[in-house]
Each structure stands twice: as structure tokens, then as C-alpha cells.
Scaffold this motif. Structure first.
Motif, PDB file in Angstrom:
ATOM      1  N   ARG A 165      10.798  33.560   2.898  1.00  0.00           N
ATOM      2  CA  ARG A 165       9.336  34.466   3.800  1.00  0.00           C
ATOM      3  C   ARG A 165      10.113  35.261   4.121  1.00  0.00           C
ATOM      4  O   ARG A 165      10.376  35.683   5.361  1.00  0.00           O
ATOM      5  N   ASP A 177       2.085  32.459   3.799  1.00  0.00           N
ATOM      6  CA  ASP A 177       3.530  33.568   3.858  1.00  0.00           C
ATOM      7  C   ASP A 177       3.986  34.098   2.859  1.00  0.00           C
ATOM      8  O   ASP A 177       4.353  34.935   3.060  1.00  0.00           O
ATOM      9  N   GLN A 233       4.998  34.091  -0.116  1.00  0.00           N
ATOM     10  CA  GLN A 233       6.028  33.742  -1.004  1.00  0.00           C
ATOM     11  C   GLN A 233       5.316  34.590  -2.141  1.00  0.00           C
ATOM     12  O   GLN A 233       6.760  35.168  -3.133  1.00  0.00           O
TER      13      GLN A 233
HETATM   14 MG    MG Z   1       6.804  29.773   2.388  1.00  0.00          MG
END
Ligand code: MG
Ligand code: UDP
Length: 322
Positions: free
Chosen positions: A207, A104, A106
Motif C-alpha cells: 500500500r 489503493d 495494490q
Molecule cells: Mg489494500
């Protein structure tokens, strides 16, 4: 000559973020290659952890579109740690260094530059440590910090605020492959391996799409796994508790005998009621902790493989096959 760097991204139902992640990483890799920081043979590897959505078909499309991407698919969902391990073991055969990070994105990917710098200066392990936990909910932030504290108290060498964003050199991955344990907790295992290491700090963002795959249930079982795989302190604490209870019960017996002979015996319903509950719960808790360890021993004795690779998207230049 610049090093071959592989990125390993575990993916579980990540169809919502994968196209953006791939595009961002592709740009990053081109810059790194242009700057001569990494070899042109470097790759980005996606590990499909038994996703039920379009994750694997997106990875397949990416692989066919751009030779920068490759991927493996596990035969079923084996969890984040096993997915990372499968990626490390596969990429470790080709790369000089491998960085694992979440799909993701992040975790700030610009920390890759710093990790590479440390690697070139002789570090075999570079831990990514997050700067702040502002993007996390109050519960996640505090349970995470409590978890690191607890792990350290239990004698497990974990690095506070370091998740699985890290660079490993090929020789560390080779050493890691010698660890056969089924209950995998990489954050405890890597520091236990040794070799020169350093830390780089990075920021975490929210996210961008999709949901967190780490549910509360997964987080709790991850924490229990981490503790019981690395520490026998809970078992020692049970013994300590046993001694403490023995001491208390000796005092109780003495006072009871004294009371008996001085004729002060009273029905004492409250005290016996309370102690029955208390001792009962301590016993159950102790049995539970022992059970956790026995369960671990049981799983380890089976020597089951940690994952199976079902398909592989891989270009072997020499062999001319995928
Ligand atoms: Mg994550
Ligand atoms: N993940 C995985 N298998 C799982 C659960 C998660 O491969 O069973 C991957 C997921 O796709 C992501 C990474 O592990 O790349 C971290 O998961 P997530 O972002 O959901 O966790 P969070 O950041 O919320 O802690």
C-alpha cells in the motif's frame, strides 16, 4: 467496436491514495482508448463507502475536472462487499463489462489488459488471482491461505488467492442482481452464478499511503460470513460430533456398570471433572454455531436493502444533467 469498460473502486477513507490512484488510472485509460481496446464512453467509478475524511470531496473534484471519472456515495459505511456491489449495480447499467479493484491500487492494474482480452474472447467472468503473497505479513499470508482451504473444505467454491479484483460482463451483473441475500460474500457468489470464466495472474504491491481498512476483527467477521453464508457443513459436523459423543458415552456407561458390579468403583473425580468441562464447551460451541445460522436467517428474513445511494456524480448525455 470496442467495449464500454467501467472500473469500480470502493473507497473508505482513502484521501491519502485517491489522487495518485486517479492519475495512474487516467493514464491507463488513455492508453487503452488510444489502442482502441476500450470505448471512449468507458469510465472510472469511485464508490464512497461512508468515508469520514475528504474522500468524497476528492471524488467530486475529479468528476468536475475530467469526464472520465464518476462516482456514487453511500449513505453510510456499509463495508467493502456492499460498496463493490453498489458500484457493480450502478455501472452494470451502462457498461459492457465492469472491473472491480481496490482504491489503493495494490493490485497490478496492468492485468486489466489481459482481463479485457479474455472478455473479448468470450469470458463473462475473469478472476484476478495474485501471484505471491510476499507483501503480506506472516499472519495475513497464512490466515488467508488457511481461509481458502477451509472454505473449499466446507464446500464453497472459492478461488484461492482471488480477492475482489475481477471482470464481470453485463449479463453476469444482471444475474447477480437477482441474488437477494443480505450477507454478501461475492467471492463465493460469483462462481455460483456460472457463465464462461477464466483466470489472470497479477502481482500485488505494498500500500503506497494510508492504512489497511481490513482490521483483524473485519477479517474474522468476513471469514465467518463467508462460511456461514455458503456452507451448512458446520451444522452437519455438530450432528456428527453428537453421534460421536453418544458412542463415547455408551462405552462410558458400559465400563461404569462393569466397574460397579466388579466392585472397582472409585471416586473418579478427575474423569468427571474433565468430561464436564469438555462436554460443556462442546455444547457451547455447538450452540454458537447454530446461533450464527439463526442470526443469518433472522437478517435475511428482514429483506433489508443492502445500501442506499446518497449522492451520484453522473453525466447523462441525453438528459444533459449530472
Ligand atoms: Mg489494500
Ligand atoms: N473498503 C471499503 N469499505 C470498508 C473497508 C474497505 O470500501 O468498510 C475498501 C478500501 O477503501 C479499499 C478496499 O476496500 O479500496 C480494500 O481495503 P484495504 O486496502 O484496506 O484492505 P487490504 O488490502 O489491506 O486487505
Amino acid at each position: 467496436m470496442s467495449s464500454i469498460l467501467y472500473l469500480v473502486l470502493p473507497c473508505y477513507n482513502e484521501e491519502a491514495v485517491l489522487p495518485d490512484t486517479a492519475a495512474a488510472l487516467e493514464r491507463k485509460y488513455h492508453t487503452l482508448m488510444e489502442q482502441g481496446k476500450i470505448s471512449r464512453e468507458s469510465k472510472i467509478m469511485f464508490v464512497n463507502d461512508g468515508s469520514g475524511d475528504r474522500t468524497w470531496s476528492i471524488i467530486t473534484e475529479l468528476f468536475h475536472k475530467n469526464p472520465l471519472f464518476c462516482g456514487i456515495s453511500l449513505s453510510r459505511n456499509r463495508g467493502h462487499q456492499n460498496a463493490v456491489l453498489a458500484g457493480l449495480m450502478t455501472a452494470g447499467k451502462k457498461a459492457d463489462a465492469v472491473i472491480s479493484l481496490d482504491a489503493d491500487l495494490q493490485q497490478d492494474m496492468d492485468a486489466i489488459d489481459l482481463m479485457l482480452e479474455k472478455f473479448e474472447h468470450g469470458c463473462d467472468v475473469v478472476y484476478g488471482v495474485r501471484n505471491a503473497r510476499d507483501t503480506d505479513s506472516f499472519i495475513k499470508k497464512n490466515t488467508a491461505l488457511g481461509f481458502y482451504k477451509l472454505m473449499q473444505f466446507m464446500g464453497c467454491e472459492v478461488i484461492t488467492n482471488h480477492a475482489d479484483y475481477r471482470l464481470l460482463s453485463r449479463r453476469v451483473i444482471e444475474s447477480l442482481s437477482e441474488y437477494e441475500e443480505v450477507n454478501l460474500f461475492l467471492r463465493g457468489l460469483i462462481p455460483a452464478i456460472g457463465y464462461p470464466s477464466d483466470i489472470v495472474y497479477f502481482d500485488v504491491r505494498e500500500r503506497q499511503a494510508g492504512e489497511s481498512k481490513y482490521t483483524m476483527k473485519k477479517m474474522i467477521s468476513f471469514a465467518v460470513d463467508g462460511i456461514t453464508s455458503f456452507s451448512i457443513k458446520p451444522l452437519q459436523m455438530i450432528t456428527l460430533l453428537g453421534f460421536l459423543m453418544l458412542f463415547v458415552s455408551v462405552i462410558m456407561v458400559i465400563t461404569t456398570v462393569v466397574d460397579y458390579y466388579t466392585g472397582r468403583t472409585v471416586p473418579g473425580w478427575a474423569s468427571s471433572y474433565c468430561s464436564t468441562w469438555f462436554i460443556g464447551s462442546v455444547q457451547l460451541l455447538s450452540l454458537g454455531i447454530i446461533g450464527e445460522y439463526i442470526g443469518k436467517i433472522y437478517m435475511e428474513t428482514k429483506h433489508r436493502p443492502k445500501y442506499h445511494i446518497e449522492s451520484c456524480l453522473w453525466r447523462e448525455k441525453e438528459e444533459g444533467k449530472e
